[in-house]
Design a protein around this motif. Structure first.
Motif, short mmCIF file in Angstrom:
data_model
loop_
_atom_site.label_atom_id
_atom_site.label_comp_id
_atom_site.label_asym_id
_atom_site.label_seq_id
_atom_site.Cartn_x
_atom_site.Cartn_y
_atom_site.Cartn_z
N GLY A 118 -7.06 -12.14 75.92
CA GLY A 118 -7.74 -11.25 75.58
C GLY A 118 -7.30 -10.43 74.40
N PHE A 119 -6.63 -10.68 73.20
CA PHE A 119 -5.79 -10.00 72.35
C PHE A 119 -4.68 -9.13 72.54
N ARG A 120 -4.66 -8.66 73.77
CA ARG A 120 -3.57 -8.17 74.57
C ARG A 120 -1.84 -7.85 73.54
N LEU A 121 -2.54 -9.27 74.08
CA LEU A 121 -0.21 -9.20 73.37
C LEU A 121 -0.02 -9.36 72.09
N LYS A 122 -1.25 -9.66 71.32
CA LYS A 122 -1.08 -9.70 69.35
C LYS A 122 -1.46 -7.92 69.63
N ALA A 123 -2.14 -6.95 70.70
CA ALA A 123 -1.65 -5.50 70.19
C ALA A 123 -0.87 -4.60 70.46
N ILE A 281 -5.62 -3.29 73.21
CA ILE A 281 -5.46 -3.68 74.65
C ILE A 281 -6.58 -3.46 75.82
N SER A 282 -7.03 -2.33 76.09
CA SER A 282 -7.78 -1.49 76.62
C SER A 282 -9.15 -2.80 76.90
N ARG A 283 -9.43 -2.72 75.82
CA ARG A 283 -10.86 -4.28 75.46
C ARG A 283 -10.53 -5.16 76.23
N GLY A 284 -9.00 -5.44 75.37
CA GLY A 284 -8.99 -7.21 76.36
C GLY A 284 -8.84 -7.39 77.80
N ASN A 285 -9.06 -6.61 78.44
CA ASN A 285 -8.89 -6.39 79.77
C ASN A 285 -11.28 -7.02 80.11
N TYR A 286 -10.96 -6.66 79.42
CA TYR A 286 -12.92 -7.58 79.24
C TYR A 286 -12.62 -8.96 79.91
N TYR A 287 -11.38 -9.65 78.66
CA TYR A 287 -12.00 -11.27 78.56
C TYR A 287 -10.94 -11.63 79.25
N ALA A 323 -7.64 -16.97 84.87
CA ALA A 323 -7.91 -15.89 86.20
C ALA A 323 -8.87 -14.32 84.61
N TRP A 324 -9.64 -14.35 86.09
CA TRP A 324 -10.23 -13.14 85.49
C TRP A 324 -10.61 -11.99 86.46
N ASP A 325 -10.81 -10.45 85.69
CA ASP A 325 -10.78 -9.99 86.44
C ASP A 325 -11.87 -8.92 86.45
N ILE A 326 -13.02 -9.28 87.51
CA ILE A 326 -14.45 -9.14 87.72
C ILE A 326 -14.95 -7.93 87.87
N THR A 327 -13.54 -7.04 88.40
CA THR A 327 -14.62 -5.57 88.96
C THR A 327 -13.86 -5.22 87.78
N GLY A 328 -12.44 -5.34 87.06
CA GLY A 328 -12.84 -5.08 85.93
C GLY A 328 -13.77 -4.98 85.04
N LEU A 329 -14.22 -5.60 85.05
CA LEU A 329 -15.40 -5.10 84.13
C LEU A 329 -16.13 -4.40 83.59
N PHE A 330 -16.75 -3.36 85.45
CA PHE A 330 -17.07 -1.75 85.34
C PHE A 330 -16.37 -1.57 85.53
N THR A 331 -15.70 -1.04 85.83
CA THR A 331 -14.16 -0.44 85.83
C THR A 331 -13.14 -0.73 84.71
N LYS A 335 -10.96 2.99 81.16
CA LYS A 335 -9.80 3.01 80.68
C LYS A 335 -9.90 2.85 78.71
N ILE A 336 -10.47 2.30 79.17
CA ILE A 336 -10.90 2.81 76.74
C ILE A 336 -11.55 4.22 76.74
N GLU A 337 -12.33 4.53 77.91
CA GLU A 337 -12.88 5.69 77.63
C GLU A 337 -11.59 7.28 77.04
N GLU A 338 -10.44 6.67 78.08
CA GLU A 338 -9.22 7.53 78.12
C GLU A 338 -8.54 7.25 76.35
N ALA A 339 -8.62 5.83 76.43
CA ALA A 339 -8.55 5.67 74.41
C ALA A 339 -8.43 6.14 73.51
#
Length: 444
Positions: A118-123, A281-287, A323-331, A335-339
């Motif tokens: 989800g582009f998290r490692l690069k970010a 990084i926070s947006r990468g949790n959607y992927y 692996a896909w965190d389905i609950t994270g799609l809603f929560t 994290k993005i708002e905090e960032a």
């Protein structure tokens, strides 16, 4: 007039002898040498460098997660003896049994490679790189503080030494005055009380001299501590390299330099960039995350071989996992708002620091301009005090004024001399503080 020439000669000789004796016992050191020694010795800067090393270690740690992870494991297990199980097959006599293999050897080599995260490692890699740069800029901020502290200690020592010379010169002048009054008393032209007044003036001057000597020792002690030198070491300032003509440019010039060079602004910009990476990084949790894994086994017996045999057999497997965190799609939105809020905070902090820097530059600019003008005024006042004392001394020698008038003239001359040397030192310090406020006071 001959007495004045004689007095001037004694004053010069006293200062010359003092400077020669002091030079034999003191360590002469320039301001540049003080700054270089202080930067190398300062413990705060060493801690700043260690913090940068920590950020570098974290950067390489997160960067290593991009590459394949290879692991090797091995084990040996000794099982207890048990009866071999016998399985009967209908229609056949007897049956067959599974052998009980009590010695088990196992080895495994595994490979894991992240394919998509989800582009998290690069970010994350870019975030820690910004943190390294910000930590290095923080070291520059600490360096500026250390340098201006060293400059202040050095100039304080310079002022203390000048004040000491002025006080010694004042005692020489009072001694000459005491001799003149004593001669007048012997000739019946002055009272015993006049001699006592001059002696009292000398006693007060000697107390001031003691204070001046202690001030030099204390200033030298404080500077020695910051340089890692023995505290009992006596430091002599290099006045030739210190007292230079000061050229003050326009306020706009220094403000432009500060907004371009101040490390505080650079550090806040880098941390704002890191905050942007944190949003990614926070947006990468959607992927979903995709990983490739592979394993190689070499075991005796190998559980994949049926029936089991007491021999070494190699096998392998490979696959791709998602692996896909389905609950994270809603929560994850929180994290993005905090960032995002953290980014806004850093941007506001940048504006706040910019305003503070503008005020600091303007204050130091006015102080430097004022200090430069005070040099001219103090020199003019000193010339007037010297002329006034010479006039009053001649009038006293001709019995035209009272002793108290001459004493007042001497006090005014001493004050003018002290003010003249202090304003020069204050102007140098004000100039260095102005340079510090622009961020251009770093020594490498």
């Amino acid at each position: 007039m001959l007495k004045q020439i004689f007095f001037a000669g004694i004053s010069f000789l006293g200062l010359f002898v003092h400077s020669q004796v002091f030079a034999q016992t003191a360590t002469v050191i320039t301001l540049d040498e003080v700054i270089l020694k202080g930067l190398n010795y300062n413990k705060t800067l060493k801690i700043s460098h260690y913090k940068t090393d920590v950020q570098k270690a974290r950067y390489y740690e997160i960067r290593s997660s991009i590459y394949p992870q290879l692991n090797l494991s091995a084990s040996y297990t000794r099982l207890s003896n048990v009866n071999e199980p016998l399985i009967h097959i209908p229609g056949q006599e007897g049956g067959f049994s599974f052998p009980s293999l009590v010695n088990n050897y196992y080895s495994r080599i595994s490979l894991a490679q992240p394919i998509f995260a989800g582009f998290r490692l690069k970010a994350a890699t870019e975030l820690f790189r910004d943190n390294i740069l910000a930590s290095q800029v923080d070291s520059q901020i600490d360096s500026l503080v250390v340098v201006i502290d060293l400059v202040t200690l050095y100039i304080n020592l310079y002022k203390a030494q000048l004040n000491l010379d002025v006080n010694r010169n004042n005692i020489l002048q009072i001694d000459q005055h005491l001799k003149e009054v004593s001669d007048f008393e012997k000739a019946g032209m002055a009272l015993k009380n006049d001699v006592l007044k001059v002696q009292l003036e000398k006693s007060n001057a000697q107390q001031s001299l003691l204070d001046a000597e202690n001030a030099v020792k204390m200033a030298s002690f404080n500077l020695s501590l910051q340089l890692g030198m023995p505290p009992e070491n006596v430091i002599q300032t290099d006045t030739a390299a210190l007292v230079q003509p000061l050229e003050i440019k326009s306020y706009d010039y220094y403000l432009e330099e500060a907004l371009r060079s101040r490390p505080e602004l650079k550090a806040s910009d880098l941390r704002a960039d890191a905050a942007v990476k944190n949003i990614k990084i926070s947006r990468g949790n959607y992927y979903p995350s995709v990983n490739f894994t592979a394993n190689g086994y070499y075991a005796n017996p190998n559980i994949r071989v049926i029936p089991s045999e007491q021999k070494w057999v190699g096998t392998w497997d490979a696959g791709i996992g998602i692996a896909w965190d389905i609950t994270g799609l809603f929560t994850n939105k929180y994290k993005i708002e905090e960032a995002n809020t953290n980014l806004l905070q850093l941007q506001t902090l940048h504006d706040q620091e910019s305003d503070a820097i503008k005020a600091e530059v303007y204050h130091n600019y006015l102080t430097a301009i004022s200090a430069t003008r005070k040099i001219e005024l103090s020199q003019q006042a000193l010339q007037e005090a010297v002329l006034n004392y010479a006039t009053e001394n001649n009038r006293y020698l001709n019995q035209l004024i009272l002793l108290s008038d001459l004493t007042d003239a001497n006090v005014a001359l001493l004050s003018a001399r002290l003010n003249a040397v202090n304003t020069k030192a204050d102007a140098v310090l004000a100039y260095y503080r102005l340079l510090k406020s622009t961020g251009n006071l770093n020594y490498k």
